[in-house]
Design a protein around this motif. Structure first.
Motif, PDB file in Angstrom:
ATOM      1  N   GLY A  32       0.516  -1.105   0.355  1.00 17.22           N
ATOM      2  CA  GLY A  32      -0.120  -0.151  -0.052  1.00 17.22           C
ATOM      3  C   GLY A  32       0.520   1.141  -0.067  1.00 17.22           C
ATOM      4  N   PHE A  33       2.027   1.347   0.788  1.00 17.63           N
ATOM      5  CA  PHE A  33       3.025   2.447   1.180  1.00 17.63           C
ATOM      6  C   PHE A  33       3.043   3.040  -0.454  1.00 17.63           C
ATOM      7  CE2 PHE A  33       7.016   4.409   1.464  1.00 17.63           C
ATOM      8  CZ  PHE A  33       6.891   5.034   2.101  1.00 17.63           C
ATOM      9  N   LEU A  34       4.099   1.578  -1.668  1.00 15.94           N
ATOM     10  CA  LEU A  34       4.703   1.525  -2.408  1.00 15.94           C
ATOM     11  C   LEU A  34       3.713   1.933  -3.563  1.00 15.94           C
ATOM     12  CD1 LEU A  34       6.421  -1.625  -3.219  1.00 15.94           C
ATOM     13  CD2 LEU A  34       7.161   0.815  -2.498  1.00 15.94           C
ATOM     14  N   ALA A  35       2.157   2.156  -3.724  1.00 16.19           N
ATOM     15  CA  ALA A  35       1.126   2.088  -5.034  1.00 16.19           C
ATOM     16  C   ALA A  35       0.629   3.663  -3.993  1.00 16.19           C
ATOM     17  CB  ALA A  35      -0.140   1.208  -4.373  1.00 16.19           C
ATOM     18  N   GLY A  36       0.382   4.065  -3.089  1.00 20.21           N
ATOM     19  CA  GLY A  36       0.808   5.951  -2.534  1.00 20.21           C
ATOM     20  C   GLY A  36       2.344   6.173  -3.658  1.00 20.21           C
ATOM     21  N   GLY A  37       2.944   6.147  -3.330  1.00 16.24           N
ATOM     22  CA  GLY A  37       4.045   6.462  -3.558  1.00 16.24           C
ATOM     23  C   GLY A  37       4.210   6.762  -5.636  1.00 16.24           C
ATOM     24  N   PHE A  38       3.564   5.197  -5.777  1.00 13.74           N
ATOM     25  CA  PHE A  38       3.421   5.358  -6.969  1.00 13.74           C
ATOM     26  C   PHE A  38       2.830   6.248  -7.661  1.00 13.74           C
ATOM     27  CE2 PHE A  38       4.449   0.843  -6.827  1.00 13.74           C
ATOM     28  CZ  PHE A  38       5.926   1.183  -6.723  1.00 13.74           C
ATOM     29  N   ALA A  40       1.531   9.282  -6.852  1.00 14.04           N
ATOM     30  CA  ALA A  40       2.557  11.001  -6.318  1.00 14.04           C
ATOM     31  C   ALA A  40       3.402  10.837  -7.084  1.00 14.04           C
ATOM     32  CB  ALA A  40       2.825  10.756  -4.838  1.00 14.04           C
ATOM     33  N   ILE A  41       4.191  10.056  -7.487  1.00  9.98           N
ATOM     34  CA  ILE A  41       5.631  10.041  -8.246  1.00  9.98           C
ATOM     35  C   ILE A  41       4.732  10.818  -9.610  1.00  9.98           C
ATOM     36  CG2 ILE A  41       6.807   8.896 -10.034  1.00  9.98           C
ATOM     37  CD1 ILE A  41       7.703   7.377  -7.667  1.00  9.98           C
ATOM     38  N   ALA A  42       2.965   9.408 -10.088  1.00  8.96           N
ATOM     39  CA  ALA A  42       2.278   9.936 -11.586  1.00  8.96           C
ATOM     40  C   ALA A  42       2.253  11.286 -11.684  1.00  8.96           C
ATOM     41  CB  ALA A  42       1.575   9.104 -11.725  1.00  8.96           C
ATOM     42  N   ALA A  43       1.507  11.669 -10.298  1.00 12.88           N
ATOM     43  CA  ALA A  43       0.248  13.282  -9.720  1.00 12.88           C
ATOM     44  C   ALA A  43       2.135  13.969 -10.116  1.00 12.88           C
ATOM     45  CB  ALA A  43       0.814  13.346  -8.639  1.00 12.88           C
ATOM     46  N   LEU A  64      -4.773  15.436 -22.455  1.00  8.66           N
ATOM     47  CA  LEU A  64      -3.740  14.024 -22.866  1.00  8.66           C
ATOM     48  C   LEU A  64      -2.416  13.997 -22.790  1.00  8.66           C
ATOM     49  CD1 LEU A  64      -4.751  11.275 -25.260  1.00  8.66           C
ATOM     50  CD2 LEU A  64      -3.529  13.478 -27.128  1.00  8.66           C
ATOM     51  N   LEU A  65      -1.589  14.693 -22.980  1.00 11.32           N
ATOM     52  CA  LEU A  65      -0.759  14.184 -22.033  1.00 11.32           C
ATOM     53  C   LEU A  65      -0.430  14.070 -21.060  1.00 11.32           C
ATOM     54  CD1 LEU A  65       1.822  16.528 -24.643  1.00 11.32           C
ATOM     55  CD2 LEU A  65       0.923  14.125 -25.140  1.00 11.32           C
ATOM     56  N   SER A  66      -1.044  14.976 -20.198  1.00 12.91           N
ATOM     57  CA  SER A  66      -0.582  14.998 -18.621  1.00 12.91           C
ATOM     58  C   SER A  66      -1.253  13.908 -17.979  1.00 12.91           C
ATOM     59  CB  SER A  66      -1.093  15.718 -17.974  1.00 12.91           C
ATOM     60  OG  SER A  66      -2.665  16.013 -18.465  1.00 12.91           O
ATOM     61  N   GLY A  67      -2.345  13.405 -19.297  1.00 19.79           N
ATOM     62  CA  GLY A  67      -3.113  11.840 -18.836  1.00 19.79           C
ATOM     63  C   GLY A  67      -2.077  10.793 -18.519  1.00 19.79           C
ATOM     64  N   LEU A  68      -1.706  10.950 -19.865  1.00 20.44           N
ATOM     65  CA  LEU A  68      -1.476   9.226 -20.376  1.00 20.44           C
ATOM     66  C   LEU A  68       0.648   9.919 -19.438  1.00 20.44           C
ATOM     67  CD1 LEU A  68      -0.867   9.668 -24.196  1.00 20.44           C
ATOM     68  CD2 LEU A  68      -2.046   8.372 -22.843  1.00 20.44           C
ATOM     69  N   ALA A  69       0.769  10.719 -18.688  1.00 23.60           N
ATOM     70  CA  ALA A  69       2.028  10.901 -18.196  1.00 23.60           C
ATOM     71  C   ALA A  69       1.598  10.239 -17.181  1.00 23.60           C
ATOM     72  CB  ALA A  69       2.249  12.546 -17.894  1.00 23.60           C
ATOM     73  N   PHE A  70       0.612  10.327 -16.125  1.00 22.29           N
ATOM     74  CA  PHE A  70       0.106   9.677 -14.659  1.00 22.29           C
ATOM     75  C   PHE A  70      -0.410   8.441 -15.193  1.00 22.29           C
ATOM     76  CE2 PHE A  70      -3.284   9.268 -11.602  1.00 22.29           C
ATOM     77  CZ  PHE A  70      -2.730   9.882 -10.602  1.00 22.29           C
ATOM     78  N   ILE A  72       1.163   6.052 -16.440  1.00 16.50           N
ATOM     79  CA  ILE A  72       2.488   5.606 -14.750  1.00 16.50           C
ATOM     80  C   ILE A  72       2.495   4.972 -13.888  1.00 16.50           C
ATOM     81  CG2 ILE A  72       3.438   7.190 -14.426  1.00 16.50           C
ATOM     82  CD1 ILE A  72       6.276   6.347 -15.736  1.00 16.50           C
ATOM     83  N   GLY A  73       1.531   5.615 -13.151  1.00 17.34           N
ATOM     84  CA  GLY A  73       1.300   5.586 -11.467  1.00 17.34           C
ATOM     85  C   GLY A  73       0.142   3.603 -11.823  1.00 17.34           C
ATOM     86  N   ILE A  74      -0.336   3.687 -12.129  1.00 11.23           N
ATOM     87  CA  ILE A  74      -0.985   2.919 -12.229  1.00 11.23           C
ATOM     88  C   ILE A  74      -1.007   1.641 -12.422  1.00 11.23           C
ATOM     89  CG2 ILE A  74      -3.854   1.869 -12.965  1.00 11.23           C
ATOM     90  CD1 ILE A  74      -4.493   3.189 -10.684  1.00 11.23           C
ATOM     91  N   VAL A  75       0.941   1.681 -13.753  1.00  8.16           N
ATOM     92  CA  VAL A  75       0.943   0.459 -14.179  1.00  8.16           C
ATOM     93  C   VAL A  75       1.839   0.077 -13.564  1.00  8.16           C
ATOM     94  CG1 VAL A  75       2.803   0.275 -16.061  1.00  8.16           C
ATOM     95  CG2 VAL A  75       0.814   1.627 -17.062  1.00  8.16           C
ATOM     96  N   MET A  76       2.376   1.473 -12.343  1.00  8.47           N
ATOM     97  CA  MET A  76       3.571   0.406 -11.811  1.00  8.47           C
ATOM     98  C   MET A  76       3.173  -0.300 -11.246  1.00  8.47           C
ATOM     99  SD  MET A  76       6.801   3.424 -11.111  1.00  8.47           S
ATOM    100  CE  MET A  76       5.339   4.993 -10.510  1.00  8.47           C
ATOM    101  N   VAL A  77       1.604   0.237 -10.311  1.00  4.50           N
ATOM    102  CA  VAL A  77       0.618  -0.672  -9.341  1.00  4.50           C
ATOM    103  C   VAL A  77       0.209  -2.116 -10.239  1.00  4.50           C
ATOM    104  CG1 VAL A  77      -1.660  -0.961  -7.978  1.00  4.50           C
ATOM    105  CG2 VAL A  77      -0.174   1.008  -8.028  1.00  4.50           C
ATOM    106  N   ILE A  78       0.391  -2.153 -11.338  1.00  2.75           N
ATOM    107  CA  ILE A  78      -0.267  -3.390 -12.049  1.00  2.75           C
ATOM    108  C   ILE A  78       0.596  -4.231 -12.084  1.00  2.75           C
ATOM    109  CG2 ILE A  78      -1.185  -4.416 -13.354  1.00  2.75           C
ATOM    110  CD1 ILE A  78      -3.180  -2.072 -13.635  1.00  2.75           C
TER     111      ILE A  78
END
Length: 270
Positions: A32-38, A40-43, A64-70, A72-78
């Motif tokens: 959970g700590f890692l996911a919160g960090g991921f 935040a990094i995406a933000a 569009l581009l900031s959404g694609l950048a964000f 990355i956080g869910i990708v790191m989680v999954i």
């Protein structure tokens, strides 16, 4: 390319819910700590991209581009493996299927939610220490401060409904990711759905656990005012996130694809 049908996805989501409900405290807390960090990094990444593009790109391209950048956080989680509160709304499917108890569901949600908060706040503190928010002639810091105060002043019902919209899309992305076994097949649908919620301007409770502390730190908002502002946003957004992911994805798909196909259960497994 082979993929799972919606019925097979449903069973995979139920099985995942069983695993999550029986995971030990230490593992849940760390993941959970890692996911919160991921998130935040995406933000941070999304904010940097949005401000780097500037007004010349136009609001559509920026979203569009900031959404694609964000995404990355869910990708790191999954792909990396982590526990994200918003995604765990899908555990309601396992609850409806009588494979986990309500207590096990709430235990997971509480532990993961608090661990996500710790991870997001830790990254806010870390980012503050880097001083990177001072770059771009102060645009990065001004944007973060503005974001924090806008979220704090958001109407409660608007925050709730934006939370619903957000996690409907996030959980749809996670649901679709179960259709594939390969990395690319899991990333593409997830990134598309998550990008959509950012482009819509919806509200993600865990992302806000970074945006709001970060903005309030940058303009030295008094602690009591900062906590009050965060509560006004994060409480209704969290309830909206649970509704969007739990009701509009987990419950809806359980009714459509899992309900009639599940064997009768005499007891509860977890």
């Amino acid at each position: 390319m082979s993929y799972r049908s919606p019925s097979e996805i449903g069973q995979a989501v139920v099985n995942s819910g069983i695993t999550k409900a029986t995971t030990d405290l230490t593992t849940l807390s760390m993941l959970g700590f890692l996911a919160g960090g991921f998130i935040a990094i995406a933000a941070i990444t999304s904010n940097t991209v949005a401000n780097g593009l500037g007004s010349w790109a136009g609001p559509g391209a920026v979203r569009l581009l900031s959404g694609l950048a964000f995404s990355i956080g869910i990708v790191m989680v999954i792909i990396g493996g982590a526990e994200l509160f918003t995604g765990n709304s899908l555990m309601i499917a396992a609850l409806l299927d009588r494979r986990i108890r309500a207590g096990a569901l709430l235990r997971n949600w509480i532990i993961v939610y608090l661990a996500n908060l710790a991870g997001a706040v830790f990254v806010a503190w870390l980012y503050y220490g880097t001083g990177l928010w001072r770059t771009a002639d102060g645009e990065l810091s001004r944007a973060l401060i503005e974001t924090a105060h806008k979220k704090a002043s958001l109407d409660i019902w608007q925050a709730f409904f934006r939370g619903v919209l957000c996690n409907w899309l996030v959980c749809m992305g996670i649901w679709m990711s179960y259709a594939a076994d390969d990395v690319t097949g899991r990333i593409v649908p997830t990134a598309m759905a998550v990008s959509a919620f950012v482009m819509c301007g919806a509200e993600h409770s865990i992302a806000n656990m970074f945006y709001m502390p970060m903005g309030f730190m940058l303009d030295s908002t008094p602690a009591a005012q900062a906590v009050s502002g965060m509560a006004r946003n994060i409480v209704p957004v969290t309830l909206g996130n649970i509704t969007g992911g739990g009701l509009l994805v987990a419950v809806a798909y359980w009714i459509a694809y899992i309900r009639r196909k599940s064997p009768a259960h005499d007891g509860v497994r977890a």
